[in-house]
Design an enzyme around this catalytic site. Sequence first.
Site, short mmCIF file in Angstrom:
data_model
loop_
_atom_site.label_atom_id
_atom_site.label_comp_id
_atom_site.label_asym_id
_atom_site.label_seq_id
_atom_site.Cartn_x
_atom_site.Cartn_y
_atom_site.Cartn_z
N SER A 87 -47.97 6.24 -9.10
CA SER A 87 -49.07 6.79 -9.51
C SER A 87 -49.08 8.08 -10.03
O SER A 87 -48.92 8.49 -10.98
CB SER A 87 -49.87 6.48 -8.21
OG SER A 87 -51.33 6.54 -8.80
N ASP A 141 -42.87 13.69 -21.79
CA ASP A 141 -43.21 13.65 -22.89
C ASP A 141 -43.59 14.96 -23.70
O ASP A 141 -43.43 15.15 -24.65
CB ASP A 141 -44.99 13.05 -23.09
CG ASP A 141 -44.85 11.53 -22.93
OD1 ASP A 141 -43.86 10.82 -22.50
OD2 ASP A 141 -45.73 10.73 -22.81
N LYS A 160 -47.09 2.05 -11.15
CA LYS A 160 -48.20 1.84 -10.72
C LYS A 160 -49.16 2.73 -11.71
O LYS A 160 -49.37 4.03 -11.58
CB LYS A 160 -48.63 2.21 -9.36
CG LYS A 160 -50.19 1.99 -8.93
CD LYS A 160 -50.70 2.39 -7.91
CE LYS A 160 -52.03 2.23 -7.26
NZ LYS A 160 -52.87 3.39 -8.10
#
Length: 474
Positions: free
Chosen positions: A313, A324, A338
């Site tokens: 999460s 990224d 998750k």
Amino acid sequence: MPITQLLRPLTLCLALGGLASLPLQSQELQPQGEATEPEVAAEAATEAKGKLPLDDLRTFTKVYEHIRKGYVEEITDSTLLEYAIKGMLSELDPHSAYLNASSFDDLQVNTTGEFGGLGIEVGMENGFVKVVSPIDGTPAEKAGVEAGDLIIKLDEKPVKGMSLGEAVDMMRGPKGSDITLTIVRDGVDQPFELVITRDTIKVQSVRTRMIEDGYGYLRIAQFQVSTGADTLRAIEKLQRESGELKGLILDLRNNPGGVLQASVEVADAFLEEGLIVYTEGRIDNADLSYEAKPGDVTDGLPVVVLINDGSASASEIVAGALQDHRRAVILGTQSFGKGSVQTVIPLSEERAIKLTTALYFTPEGRSIQAQGITPDIEVERAKVTSLKSRSRTTEADLQGRLDNGNGGEAVDSKQREAAELSRDDLFKRDNQMFEALNLLKGINLFGQRHQSQPAPSMAQDISEAAEPPLVSDN
């Protein structure tokens, strides 16, 4: 008044409302050949879309009445209705749930970092309780509970058939009381038992220390309300202690997640600008995006992020954003996966529902749900032993040897062995951290050797090499 007596007028009203909403001209036009039966049925289905299914509602009232009248023990209407609500939510996904007074209070306390119990983040898998991760420093972690363990019994009661909430309620209890967990673990032939003593769980969200001269370690165990601010203070502390910080290891292993805003603040600490995460859902306020504020508090410091299958999460949000943006190297093993957002909707002062309302996506549009973050460098946790040469004699041990030509201090075998023991301790204790430290040293060494043409920092690299995010902040 029995619930069925309350529902019958509702059912009648819904039935009348459904009939009244059908277009009258469809009944009048059909004999004239202007509408076929399939067309009328299609129109009726369109009109009825969004209305409660009356047949299913009648089935519910029948089942309700059978249980109410015929179950071996008498159950109140309010209890049956609460069971119905729990059933609806538990069938949606593993993270949606009904929160009664006890579990609602536990959830509110968890975000502040103090709660009672064993200290395990859990979910459901095939009807059993699966350990997402034990929380650092808790009774569960000290007893040897590991991420991925399946709990099949609590004391002598099988978990199969319990809801997640019921299992959690059983694991909670007074401080000092014991509970026996029967566990199935990959690689272990037979189920085994662990006796754990319950305690008040106080989670220290952020911890730091210096690993070696110039290289810092920052551990985030769980994302709480104050984690973002605590992280900034921790980085400042490391910078003061080191004098000149050369690299940082951010450890998110076995971090089960927590408060979304806290994960945004942590990622923001390492980014100059750009999208951190965005969410998409069905309701209007579910579509959100979070941008980094100007300023990287580490000034482009090389960062390695450690993750594993217990990283879930909010910890995946941080790892995904830094990956990224090419701001950090992600090292370890595949994360939990998750990628959904839960909204807590209060129903009263003591009750609420936790409902999955959105999926979150990394800056480049990746959904983490059921996939997780793939590390840039995969390193499995392992027990390792270094191989040493038989002969420990060095040139510095020999009598009559020449001094160093530049006046440097001679390093004999005892000094070398002391240095190797220090390295071996980290190597044996945590091979993933050992590899992360070596990687940071390599990055730092590469930068020193190219001082005439400095290599771009990780933060600069993203502005030149990364593709733009798939969504804009609008």
